[in-house]
Scaffold this motif. Structure first.
Motif, PDB file in Angstrom:
ATOM      1  N   ALA A  70      52.045  45.444  48.277  1.00 31.31           N
ATOM      2  CA  ALA A  70      51.552  44.346  48.599  1.00 31.31           C
ATOM      3  C   ALA A  70      50.272  43.697  48.218  1.00 31.31           C
ATOM      4  O   ALA A  70      50.222  42.427  47.579  1.00 31.31           O
ATOM      5  CB  ALA A  70      52.075  43.772  49.910  1.00 31.31           C
ATOM      6  N   GLN A  71      49.212  44.090  48.257  1.00 29.30           N
ATOM      7  CA  GLN A  71      48.015  43.579  48.551  1.00 29.30           C
ATOM      8  C   GLN A  71      48.376  43.988  46.957  1.00 29.30           C
ATOM      9  O   GLN A  71      47.597  42.694  45.791  1.00 29.30           O
ATOM     10  CB  GLN A  71      46.760  45.076  49.233  1.00 29.30           C
ATOM     11  CG  GLN A  71      47.218  44.455  50.198  1.00 29.30           C
ATOM     12  CD  GLN A  71      46.153  45.120  51.049  1.00 29.30           C
ATOM     13  OE1 GLN A  71      45.023  45.540  50.202  1.00 29.30           O
ATOM     14  NE2 GLN A  71      46.231  45.441  52.184  1.00 29.30           N
ATOM     15  N   VAL A  72      48.296  44.957  46.219  1.00 24.29           N
ATOM     16  CA  VAL A  72      48.077  44.951  44.372  1.00 24.29           C
ATOM     17  C   VAL A  72      48.829  43.585  43.819  1.00 24.29           C
ATOM     18  O   VAL A  72      48.644  43.635  43.151  1.00 24.29           O
ATOM     19  CB  VAL A  72      48.313  46.424  43.766  1.00 24.29           C
ATOM     20  CG1 VAL A  72      48.432  46.465  42.742  1.00 24.29           C
ATOM     21  CG2 VAL A  72      47.711  47.749  44.459  1.00 24.29           C
ATOM     22  N   ALA A  73      50.375  43.860  43.934  1.00 25.17           N
ATOM     23  CA  ALA A  73      51.121  42.312  43.682  1.00 25.17           C
ATOM     24  C   ALA A  73      50.816  41.898  43.771  1.00 25.17           C
ATOM     25  O   ALA A  73      50.449  40.003  43.166  1.00 25.17           O
ATOM     26  CB  ALA A  73      52.561  42.886  43.993  1.00 25.17           C
ATOM     27  N   LEU A  74      49.909  40.878  45.070  1.00 20.58           N
ATOM     28  CA  LEU A  74      49.607  39.492  45.311  1.00 20.58           C
ATOM     29  C   LEU A  74      48.259  39.597  44.848  1.00 20.58           C
ATOM     30  O   LEU A  74      48.018  38.133  44.472  1.00 20.58           O
ATOM     31  CB  LEU A  74      49.743  39.628  47.387  1.00 20.58           C
ATOM     32  CG  LEU A  74      50.914  39.596  47.730  1.00 20.58           C
ATOM     33  CD1 LEU A  74      50.863  39.377  49.260  1.00 20.58           C
ATOM     34  CD2 LEU A  74      51.503  38.340  47.126  1.00 20.58           C
ATOM     35  N   ALA A  75      47.264  40.448  44.222  1.00 19.54           N
ATOM     36  CA  ALA A  75      46.082  39.980  43.783  1.00 19.54           C
ATOM     37  C   ALA A  75      46.696  40.208  42.282  1.00 19.54           C
ATOM     38  O   ALA A  75      45.730  39.384  41.647  1.00 19.54           O
ATOM     39  CB  ALA A  75      45.587  41.606  43.932  1.00 19.54           C
ATOM     40  N   ILE A 105      40.406  41.734  46.559  1.00 20.13           N
ATOM     41  CA  ILE A 105      40.599  42.734  45.580  1.00 20.13           C
ATOM     42  C   ILE A 105      40.997  42.111  43.723  1.00 20.13           C
ATOM     43  O   ILE A 105      41.613  40.865  43.676  1.00 20.13           O
ATOM     44  CB  ILE A 105      42.212  43.435  45.952  1.00 20.13           C
ATOM     45  CG1 ILE A 105      41.776  44.031  46.789  1.00 20.13           C
ATOM     46  CG2 ILE A 105      42.477  44.701  44.728  1.00 20.13           C
ATOM     47  CD1 ILE A 105      44.090  44.067  47.519  1.00 20.13           C
ATOM     48  N   GLU A 106      39.758  42.645  43.139  1.00 23.43           N
ATOM     49  CA  GLU A 106      39.825  42.158  41.529  1.00 23.43           C
ATOM     50  C   GLU A 106      40.512  43.679  41.178  1.00 23.43           C
ATOM     51  O   GLU A 106      39.760  45.171  40.742  1.00 23.43           O
ATOM     52  CB  GLU A 106      38.667  42.482  41.738  1.00 23.43           C
ATOM     53  CG  GLU A 106      38.429  41.225  39.841  1.00 23.43           C
ATOM     54  CD  GLU A 106      36.988  41.402  39.717  1.00 23.43           C
ATOM     55  OE1 GLU A 106      36.559  41.220  38.821  1.00 23.43           O
ATOM     56  OE2 GLU A 106      35.906  41.074  40.825  1.00 23.43           O
ATOM     57  N   LEU A 107      41.433  43.100  40.481  1.00 24.39           N
ATOM     58  CA  LEU A 107      42.115  44.151  39.553  1.00 24.39           C
ATOM     59  C   LEU A 107      40.917  44.723  38.560  1.00 24.39           C
ATOM     60  O   LEU A 107      40.246  43.526  37.265  1.00 24.39           O
ATOM     61  CB  LEU A 107      43.587  44.087  39.861  1.00 24.39           C
ATOM     62  CG  LEU A 107      44.367  43.918  40.227  1.00 24.39           C
ATOM     63  CD1 LEU A 107      45.843  42.773  39.941  1.00 24.39           C
ATOM     64  CD2 LEU A 107      44.848  45.153  40.787  1.00 24.39           C
ATOM     65  N   SER A 108      41.442  45.734  38.080  1.00 26.33           N
ATOM     66  CA  SER A 108      40.669  45.720  36.490  1.00 26.33           C
ATOM     67  C   SER A 108      41.494  45.442  35.533  1.00 26.33           C
ATOM     68  O   SER A 108      42.517  45.121  35.595  1.00 26.33           O
ATOM     69  CB  SER A 108      39.646  47.279  36.568  1.00 26.33           C
ATOM     70  OG  SER A 108      41.318  48.028  36.265  1.00 26.33           O
ATOM     71  N   ASP A 109      40.989  45.650  34.136  1.00 27.97           N
ATOM     72  CA  ASP A 109      41.507  45.555  32.647  1.00 27.97           C
ATOM     73  C   ASP A 109      42.707  46.277  32.637  1.00 27.97           C
ATOM     74  O   ASP A 109      43.369  45.634  32.396  1.00 27.97           O
ATOM     75  CB  ASP A 109      40.429  45.543  31.472  1.00 27.97           C
ATOM     76  CG  ASP A 109      39.740  44.042  31.848  1.00 27.97           C
ATOM     77  OD1 ASP A 109      39.564  43.054  32.404  1.00 27.97           O
ATOM     78  OD2 ASP A 109      38.743  43.931  31.273  1.00 27.97           O
ATOM     79  N   GLU A 110      42.192  47.739  32.704  1.00 20.89           N
ATOM     80  CA  GLU A 110      43.155  48.709  33.101  1.00 20.89           C
ATOM     81  C   GLU A 110      44.214  48.684  33.681  1.00 20.89           C
ATOM     82  O   GLU A 110      45.366  48.679  33.548  1.00 20.89           O
ATOM     83  CB  GLU A 110      42.397  50.110  33.439  1.00 20.89           C
ATOM     84  CG  GLU A 110      43.369  51.141  33.105  1.00 20.89           C
ATOM     85  CD  GLU A 110      44.056  51.812  31.868  1.00 20.89           C
ATOM     86  OE1 GLU A 110      45.155  52.421  31.454  1.00 20.89           O
ATOM     87  OE2 GLU A 110      43.499  51.078  30.588  1.00 20.89           O
ATOM     88  N   GLU A 111      44.278  48.061  35.101  1.00 23.54           N
ATOM     89  CA  GLU A 111      45.284  48.368  35.903  1.00 23.54           C
ATOM     90  C   GLU A 111      45.775  47.480  35.726  1.00 23.54           C
ATOM     91  O   GLU A 111      46.971  47.224  35.749  1.00 23.54           O
ATOM     92  CB  GLU A 111      44.827  47.213  37.932  1.00 23.54           C
ATOM     93  CG  GLU A 111      43.625  48.812  38.187  1.00 23.54           C
ATOM     94  CD  GLU A 111      43.186  48.614  39.226  1.00 23.54           C
ATOM     95  OE1 GLU A 111      43.006  49.114  40.726  1.00 23.54           O
ATOM     96  OE2 GLU A 111      42.273  48.003  39.592  1.00 23.54           O
ATOM     97  N   VAL A 112      44.871  45.860  35.653  1.00 25.58           N
ATOM     98  CA  VAL A 112      46.440  44.880  34.928  1.00 25.58           C
ATOM     99  C   VAL A 112      47.176  45.352  33.690  1.00 25.58           C
ATOM    100  O   VAL A 112      48.573  45.244  33.739  1.00 25.58           O
ATOM    101  CB  VAL A 112      45.917  43.796  34.003  1.00 25.58           C
ATOM    102  CG1 VAL A 112      46.327  42.094  34.009  1.00 25.58           C
ATOM    103  CG2 VAL A 112      44.695  42.954  35.753  1.00 25.58           C
ATOM    104  N   ARG A 113      46.625  45.913  33.010  1.00 26.42           N
ATOM    105  CA  ARG A 113      47.323  46.510  31.791  1.00 26.42           C
ATOM    106  C   ARG A 113      49.454  47.104  32.155  1.00 26.42           C
ATOM    107  O   ARG A 113      49.789  47.347  31.597  1.00 26.42           O
ATOM    108  CB  ARG A 113      46.442  47.160  30.671  1.00 26.42           C
ATOM    109  CG  ARG A 113      47.259  47.515  29.021  1.00 26.42           C
ATOM    110  CD  ARG A 113      47.126  48.977  28.681  1.00 26.42           C
ATOM    111  NE  ARG A 113      46.374  50.347  29.082  1.00 26.42           N
ATOM    112  CZ  ARG A 113      46.924  50.900  29.585  1.00 26.42           C
ATOM    113  NH1 ARG A 113      49.008  50.781  28.991  1.00 26.42           N
ATOM    114  NH2 ARG A 113      47.168  52.033  29.968  1.00 26.42           N
ATOM    115  N   LEU A 114      48.456  48.048  32.855  1.00 21.97           N
ATOM    116  CA  LEU A 114      49.022  49.028  33.167  1.00 21.97           C
ATOM    117  C   LEU A 114      50.334  48.469  34.174  1.00 21.97           C
ATOM    118  O   LEU A 114      51.496  48.559  34.348  1.00 21.97           O
ATOM    119  CB  LEU A 114      48.380  49.892  34.952  1.00 21.97           C
ATOM    120  CG  LEU A 114      47.702  51.119  34.006  1.00 21.97           C
ATOM    121  CD1 LEU A 114      46.995  52.053  35.210  1.00 21.97           C
ATOM    122  CD2 LEU A 114      48.803  52.316  33.038  1.00 21.97           C
ATOM    123  N   LEU A 115      50.325  47.392  34.908  1.00 18.47           N
ATOM    124  CA  LEU A 115      50.979  46.817  35.674  1.00 18.47           C
ATOM    125  C   LEU A 115      51.636  45.367  35.151  1.00 18.47           C
ATOM    126  O   LEU A 115      53.024  46.324  35.200  1.00 18.47           O
ATOM    127  CB  LEU A 115      50.271  45.467  36.221  1.00 18.47           C
ATOM    128  CG  LEU A 115      50.029  46.144  38.070  1.00 18.47           C
ATOM    129  CD1 LEU A 115      49.149  45.462  38.684  1.00 18.47           C
ATOM    130  CD2 LEU A 115      50.186  46.613  38.658  1.00 18.47           C
TER     131      LEU A 115
END
Length: 128
Positions: A70-75, A105-115
């Protein structure tokens, strides 16, 4: 609509940022809500296969960071341009805890790309 809203200074409030809880667990895991929410079952029925890849990516990022899905999705939602506040349907105290924690939570560019990579646009649903 989001580019238009940004251009016109209109805030965006995403509805169901956790996809009625689907982004917080594996699709085969049943909850009281998934068992009793007829409207939610109707919404998810047509997109279950296309959503699985996104759910898996949310799980991957969450597992890597050691935080709830949930934290990842909401971030991710909070980081989108134009978003002023998501509608968070909290029914338990930890839902609010996850929503507040996601703000830090600040997602990295790579994490955003993965999502974002496996996402496929959905047809309009819930309106007849």
């Amino acid at each position: 609509m989001i580019p238009l809203c940004i251009d016109q200074g209109v805030g965006v409030i995403p509805w169901s940022p956790l996809a009625r809880g689907r982004l917080t667990r594996d699709p085969e895991v049943a909850t009281a809500r998934s068992e009793t929410d007829a409207f939610g079952r109707q919404l998810g029925r047509e997109t279950v296969d296309m959503d699985r890849a996104v759910i898996d990516r949310v799980a991957e990022v969450a597992d890597e960071r050691g935080i709830p899905r949930a934290q990842v999705a909401l971030a991710w939602v909070a980081s989108r341009p134009g978003v002023t506040a998501p509608i968070v349907g909290a029914t338990k105290p930890h839902h609010l805890d996850d929503a507040v924690a996601a703000l830090d939570i600040e997602l990295s560019d790579e994490e955003v790309r993965l999502l974002e990579e496996p996402y496929l646009p959905h047809p309009v649903m819930g309106h007849s």
